[in-house]
Scaffold this active site. Structure first.
Site, PDB file in Angstrom:
ATOM      1  N   ARG A  99       0.903  -1.303   0.092  1.00 14.33           N
ATOM      2  CA  ARG A  99       0.051  -0.169  -0.093  1.00 14.33           C
ATOM      3  C   ARG A  99       0.970   1.361   0.040  1.00 14.33           C
ATOM      4  O   ARG A  99       0.206   2.171  -0.266  1.00 14.33           O
ATOM      5  CB  ARG A  99      -0.873  -0.209   1.269  1.00 14.33           C
ATOM      6  CG  ARG A  99      -2.032  -1.209   1.023  1.00 14.33           C
ATOM      7  CD  ARG A  99      -2.626  -1.511   2.487  1.00 14.33           C
ATOM      8  NE  ARG A  99      -2.084  -2.277   3.395  1.00 14.33           N
ATOM      9  CZ  ARG A  99      -2.480  -2.876   4.359  1.00 14.33           C
ATOM     10  NH1 ARG A  99      -3.462  -2.315   4.897  1.00 14.33           N
ATOM     11  NH2 ARG A  99      -1.630  -3.781   5.030  1.00 14.33           N
ATOM     12  N   LYS A 109       9.176  -1.058   2.552  1.00 17.73           N
ATOM     13  CA  LYS A 109       8.301  -0.182   3.721  1.00 17.73           C
ATOM     14  C   LYS A 109       9.246   0.133   4.956  1.00 17.73           C
ATOM     15  O   LYS A 109       9.245   1.217   5.286  1.00 17.73           O
ATOM     16  CB  LYS A 109       7.033  -0.963   3.916  1.00 17.73           C
ATOM     17  CG  LYS A 109       6.302  -0.026   5.033  1.00 17.73           C
ATOM     18  CD  LYS A 109       4.790  -0.400   5.167  1.00 17.73           C
ATOM     19  CE  LYS A 109       4.646  -1.830   5.780  1.00 17.73           C
ATOM     20  NZ  LYS A 109       3.237  -2.104   6.246  1.00 17.73           N
ATOM     21  N   ASP A 137       6.918  -1.716  11.161  1.00 19.60           N
ATOM     22  CA  ASP A 137       6.003  -0.608  10.517  1.00 19.60           C
ATOM     23  C   ASP A 137       4.999  -0.015  11.787  1.00 19.60           C
ATOM     24  O   ASP A 137       4.164   0.663  11.434  1.00 19.60           O
ATOM     25  CB  ASP A 137       4.949  -1.213   9.537  1.00 19.60           C
ATOM     26  CG  ASP A 137       3.951  -1.949   9.935  1.00 19.60           C
ATOM     27  OD1 ASP A 137       4.121  -2.682  11.054  1.00 19.60           O
ATOM     28  OD2 ASP A 137       3.177  -2.411   9.072  1.00 19.60           O
ATOM     29  N   ASN A 139      -5.147  -4.917  17.897  1.00 14.51           N
ATOM     30  CA  ASN A 139      -3.762  -5.498  18.060  1.00 14.51           C
ATOM     31  C   ASN A 139      -2.680  -4.590  17.821  1.00 14.51           C
ATOM     32  O   ASN A 139      -2.857  -4.356  16.376  1.00 14.51           O
ATOM     33  CB  ASN A 139      -3.929  -7.049  17.564  1.00 14.51           C
ATOM     34  CG  ASN A 139      -2.445  -7.427  17.342  1.00 14.51           C
ATOM     35  OD1 ASN A 139      -1.711  -7.607  18.230  1.00 14.51           O
ATOM     36  ND2 ASN A 139      -2.341  -8.326  16.150  1.00 14.51           N
ATOM     37  N   TYR A 166      39.326  26.540  -7.584  1.00 14.38           N
ATOM     38  CA  TYR A 166      39.183  25.481  -8.508  1.00 14.38           C
ATOM     39  C   TYR A 166      39.959  25.983 -10.031  1.00 14.38           C
ATOM     40  O   TYR A 166      39.541  26.941 -10.508  1.00 14.38           O
ATOM     41  CB  TYR A 166      38.149  25.071  -8.645  1.00 14.38           C
ATOM     42  CG  TYR A 166      37.560  23.695  -9.243  1.00 14.38           C
ATOM     43  CD1 TYR A 166      38.497  22.670  -9.346  1.00 14.38           C
ATOM     44  CD2 TYR A 166      36.676  23.761 -10.317  1.00 14.38           C
ATOM     45  CE1 TYR A 166      38.148  21.242 -10.080  1.00 14.38           C
ATOM     46  CE2 TYR A 166      36.664  22.540 -11.011  1.00 14.38           C
ATOM     47  CZ  TYR A 166      37.234  21.525 -11.069  1.00 14.38           C
ATOM     48  OH  TYR A 166      36.959  20.336 -11.655  1.00 14.38           O
TER      49      TYR A 166
HETATM   50  C1  UD1 Z   1      -0.916  -6.888  11.556  1.00 13.79           C
HETATM   51  C2  UD1 Z   1      -1.625  -7.693  12.426  1.00 13.79           C
HETATM   52  C3  UD1 Z   1      -2.661  -7.097  12.952  1.00 13.79           C
HETATM   53  C4  UD1 Z   1      -2.304  -5.752  13.718  1.00 13.79           C
HETATM   54  C5  UD1 Z   1      -1.503  -4.760  12.892  1.00 13.79           C
HETATM   55  C6  UD1 Z   1      -0.986  -3.916  13.597  1.00 13.79           C
HETATM   56  C7  UD1 Z   1      -1.357 -10.139  11.824  1.00 13.79           C
HETATM   57  C8  UD1 Z   1      -2.106 -10.995  10.992  1.00 13.79           C
HETATM   58  N1  UD1 Z   1      -2.127  -8.799  11.600  1.00 13.79           N
HETATM   59  O1  UD1 Z   1      -1.787  -6.458  10.482  1.00 13.79           O
HETATM   60  O2  UD1 Z   1      -3.803  -7.833  13.748  1.00 13.79           O
HETATM   61  O3  UD1 Z   1      -3.492  -4.964  14.029  1.00 13.79           O
HETATM   62  O4  UD1 Z   1      -0.363  -5.582  12.489  1.00 13.79           O
HETATM   63  O5  UD1 Z   1      -0.312  -2.747  12.899  1.00 13.79           O
HETATM   64  O6  UD1 Z   1      -0.261 -10.402  12.376  1.00 13.79           O
HETATM   65  N2  UD1 Z   1       5.687  -9.122   7.806  1.00 13.79           N
HETATM   66  C9  UD1 Z   1       6.593  -9.859   7.501  1.00 13.79           C
HETATM   67  N3  UD1 Z   1       6.502 -11.121   6.757  1.00 13.79           N
HETATM   68  C10 UD1 Z   1       5.317 -11.379   6.316  1.00 13.79           C
HETATM   69  C11 UD1 Z   1       4.045 -10.622   6.589  1.00 13.79           C
HETATM   70  C12 UD1 Z   1       4.531  -9.389   7.229  1.00 13.79           C
HETATM   71  O7  UD1 Z   1       7.921  -9.807   7.867  1.00 13.79           O
HETATM   72  O8  UD1 Z   1       4.978 -12.320   5.620  1.00 13.79           O
HETATM   73  C13 UD1 Z   1       6.075  -7.780   8.474  1.00 13.79           C
HETATM   74  C14 UD1 Z   1       5.476  -6.570   7.959  1.00 13.79           C
HETATM   75  O9  UD1 Z   1       7.012  -6.290   7.078  1.00 13.79           O
HETATM   76  C15 UD1 Z   1       5.370  -5.647   8.757  1.00 13.79           C
HETATM   77  C16 UD1 Z   1       4.776  -6.455   9.877  1.00 13.79           C
HETATM   78  O10 UD1 Z   1       4.958  -7.928   9.815  1.00 13.79           O
HETATM   79  O11 UD1 Z   1       6.473  -5.055   9.687  1.00 13.79           O
HETATM   80  C17 UD1 Z   1       3.236  -6.644   9.813  1.00 13.79           C
HETATM   81  O12 UD1 Z   1       2.678  -6.910   8.678  1.00 13.79           O
HETATM   82  P1  UD1 Z   1       1.466  -5.936   7.922  1.00 13.79           P
HETATM   83  O13 UD1 Z   1       1.358  -6.744   6.385  1.00 13.79           O
HETATM   84  O14 UD1 Z   1       1.631  -4.715   7.652  1.00 13.79           O
HETATM   85  O15 UD1 Z   1       0.337  -6.707   8.644  1.00 13.79           O
HETATM   86  P2  UD1 Z   1      -1.218  -5.713   8.932  1.00 13.79           P
HETATM   87  O16 UD1 Z   1      -1.976  -6.106   7.955  1.00 13.79           O
HETATM   88  O17 UD1 Z   1      -0.802  -4.186   9.328  1.00 13.79           O
HETATM   89 CA    CA Z   2       0.874  -3.188   9.199  1.00 14.93          CA
END
Ligand code: UD1
Ligand code: CA
Length: 452
Positions: free
Chosen positions: A15, A22, A101, A168, A385
């Site tokens: 996004r 990111k 993030d 969360n 220079y």
């Molecule tokens: C996640 C949480 C959500 C919470 C939110 C808070 C889950 C399933 N969801 O959602 O409950 O409210 O964060 O901000 O955990 N990442 C990886 N590998 C992956 C996927 C993600 O390293 O395969 C890392 C991303 O880089 C990021 C973090 O995990 O730093 C969160 O991932 P993101 O996809 O942003 O999760 P959200 O949809 O925001």
């Molecule tokens: Ca997130």
């Protein structure tokens, strides 16, 4: 027991619509992954595992000296944590899980969460926040007794669950053994087809383990950055927090919404910062200075009582009681002494200027050593220079350079030398001498034959 931490930074951040991974997008000048890692470190956790994937090499370089594991395919937050399984095989005790993030988490909060996890004797502590707009976050589902049952992602939530305002934050503290035990059983059976870390919570609850919720006293810390609007919100919140810290330390900031101070800068008390000022990494400002409006300082050092307005200082040092600007440009390698005056439209590069010297207007001083009590007239240029190499200009103590002079380097003006206005100096000037290096004036009388 010593705690460990896992920082999740493998996701692409679709996004953001960016070429840059990111975690490398900056908030107040610092990549988000570094902000997260710095807070974890400052909480006293040394054993940190960074999960990288998308743009992994770049992300890793932003936080050198940290263990990392590669998540080759981004199959979800649970899958990401599971990549640490092997590396953490012998690791017992609490493990903090944080996301790259959520850049606003304070070190104190991470500490409090660890303490809370221990006090509650919990298998897991989930950090939650009650927010006005829970859109996009996982919702925390509690039972009638108020105990956490599960976390439901927005895309999997039923309409009544979407009304829940407790979210969360993505930060947890787990018992390490139970974490990996329960990670092994999660499935991607959900709307996004991902392995959700949050499913570990419902597994633990099902088997009667204690899951406690730590609700953030300051819900603003929970802000997750998924797009550039949230990035600017994070910027605003962190900017405000940094400005407040300096204000509480005795700095006057006329308008904190228009003052951009990066973390790790120092500002002395009774200094006044006017709007549209950028104080960037590594900058140290003394006490009783007047800074701004429209100043950018990057790795700059200002002693006490400096007055600087409409100016840029990059990796330069300014001595006490010196005034700079308006419209001055101080470039790297420059050291200006105390009680100096660097005025309007003056550029100084890689030069030393000793105490009580003045360069009041319209000058370029590059690769020069300027002594004390020197006066450099308006429009003076060091011609440093020759098209191939840079050369040095030395102007010793108490020299006086007349206006609109060129000093062709390498050249030395010995102590007390004078240069007549409009000179182009190509040879050294002996001490206490006057150099005149310009064509003599010729007057042609009656040359302009005007009627009347
Ligand atoms: C996640 C949480 C959500 C919470 C939110 C808070 C889950 C399933 N969801 O959602 O409950 O409210 O964060 O901000 O955990 N990442 C990886 N590998 C992956 C996927 C993600 O390293 O395969 C890392 C991303 O880089 C990021 C973090 O995990 O730093 C969160 O991932 P993101 O996809 O942003 O999760 P959200 O949809 O925001
Ligand atoms: Ca997130």
């Amino acid at each position: 027991m010593t705690a460990s931490a896992i920082i999740l930074a493998a996701g692409q951040g679709q996004r953001m619509k960016s070429e840059l991974p990111k975690p490398l997008h900056k908030v107040c000048g610092v990549p988000m992954v570094k902000l997260a890692a710095d807070s974890v470190r400052a909480a006293g956790i040394d054993r940190i595992y960074l999960v990288i994937g998308h743009g992994g090499e770049q992300v890793r370089q932003a936080v050198p000296g940290i263990n990392y594991v590669v998540q080759a395919e981004q199959l979800g937050t649970g899958h990401a944590v599971d990549q640490c399984r092997e590396m953490m095989a012998g690791v017992d005790g609490p493990v903090l899980v944080a996301c790259a993030d959520t850049p606003l988490f304070r070190a104190e909060t991470f500490k409090d969460v660890l303490t809370f996890h221990q006090e509650q004797k919990a298998a897991a502590a989930v950090v939650t926040a009650v927010v006005g707009d829970p859109g996009g976050y996982g919702r925390v589902i509690r039972n009638e007794a108020g105990h956490v049952q599960q976390i439901v992602e927005e895309r999997d939530a039923l309409p009544p669950q979407k009304q829940i305002k407790e979210i969360n934050t993505g930060t947890f503290c787990f018992d390490s053994r139970l974490l990996f035990q329960y990670l092994a059983e999660i499935t991607p059976d959900n709307a996004q087809g991902e392995y959700y870390l949050t499913d570990v919570i419902s597994g633990l609850v099902r088997d009667g383990h204690t899951v406690a919720a730590y609700a953030l006293p300051d819900p603003e810390e929970a802000l997750g950055v998924n797009d550039r609007i949230q990035l600017s919100q994070a910027e605003q919140l962190l900017r405000r927090r940094i400005c407040h810290r300096h204000m509480l330390n005795g700095v006057t900031i006329i308008n904190p919404e228009q003052t951009y101070v990066e973390p790790d800068c120092e500002i002395g008390n009774d200094t006044i910062i006017y709007p549209n000022t950028y104080i960037q990494k590594g900058t140290k400002i003394g006490a009783n200075c007047l800074v701004g409006p429209n100043v950018r300082l990057e790795a700059a050092e200002l002693a006490d009582h400096v007055i600087i307005e409409q100016a840029v200082v990059l990796q330069g040092r300014i001595g006490g009681h010196t005034t700079v600007g308006p419209f001055a440009y101080i470039r790297p390698g420059t050291v200006i002494g105390s009680h100096c005056r660097i005025g309007d439209f003056v550029e100084v590069k890689n030069s030393q200027v000793a105490d009580e010297s003045k360069i009041p207007h319209l000058s370029y001083i590059g690769d020069a050593i300027v002594g004390s009590r020197v006066n450099i007239g308006c429009g003076t240029i060091t011609c440093n220079y020759d098209g191939k190499q840079k050369h040095q200009t030395i102007i010793e103590d108490r020299c006086f350079i007349g206006s609109n002079s060129n000093l062709v380097a390498p050249v030395r003006l010995n102590k007390g030398a004078y240069v007549a206005a409009g000179s182009t100096v190509t040879e050294d000037v002996p001490e206490y001498s006057l150099a005149i290096a310009r064509a003599r004036q010729v007057n042609k009388e009656g040359w302009n034959k005007m009627e009347g």
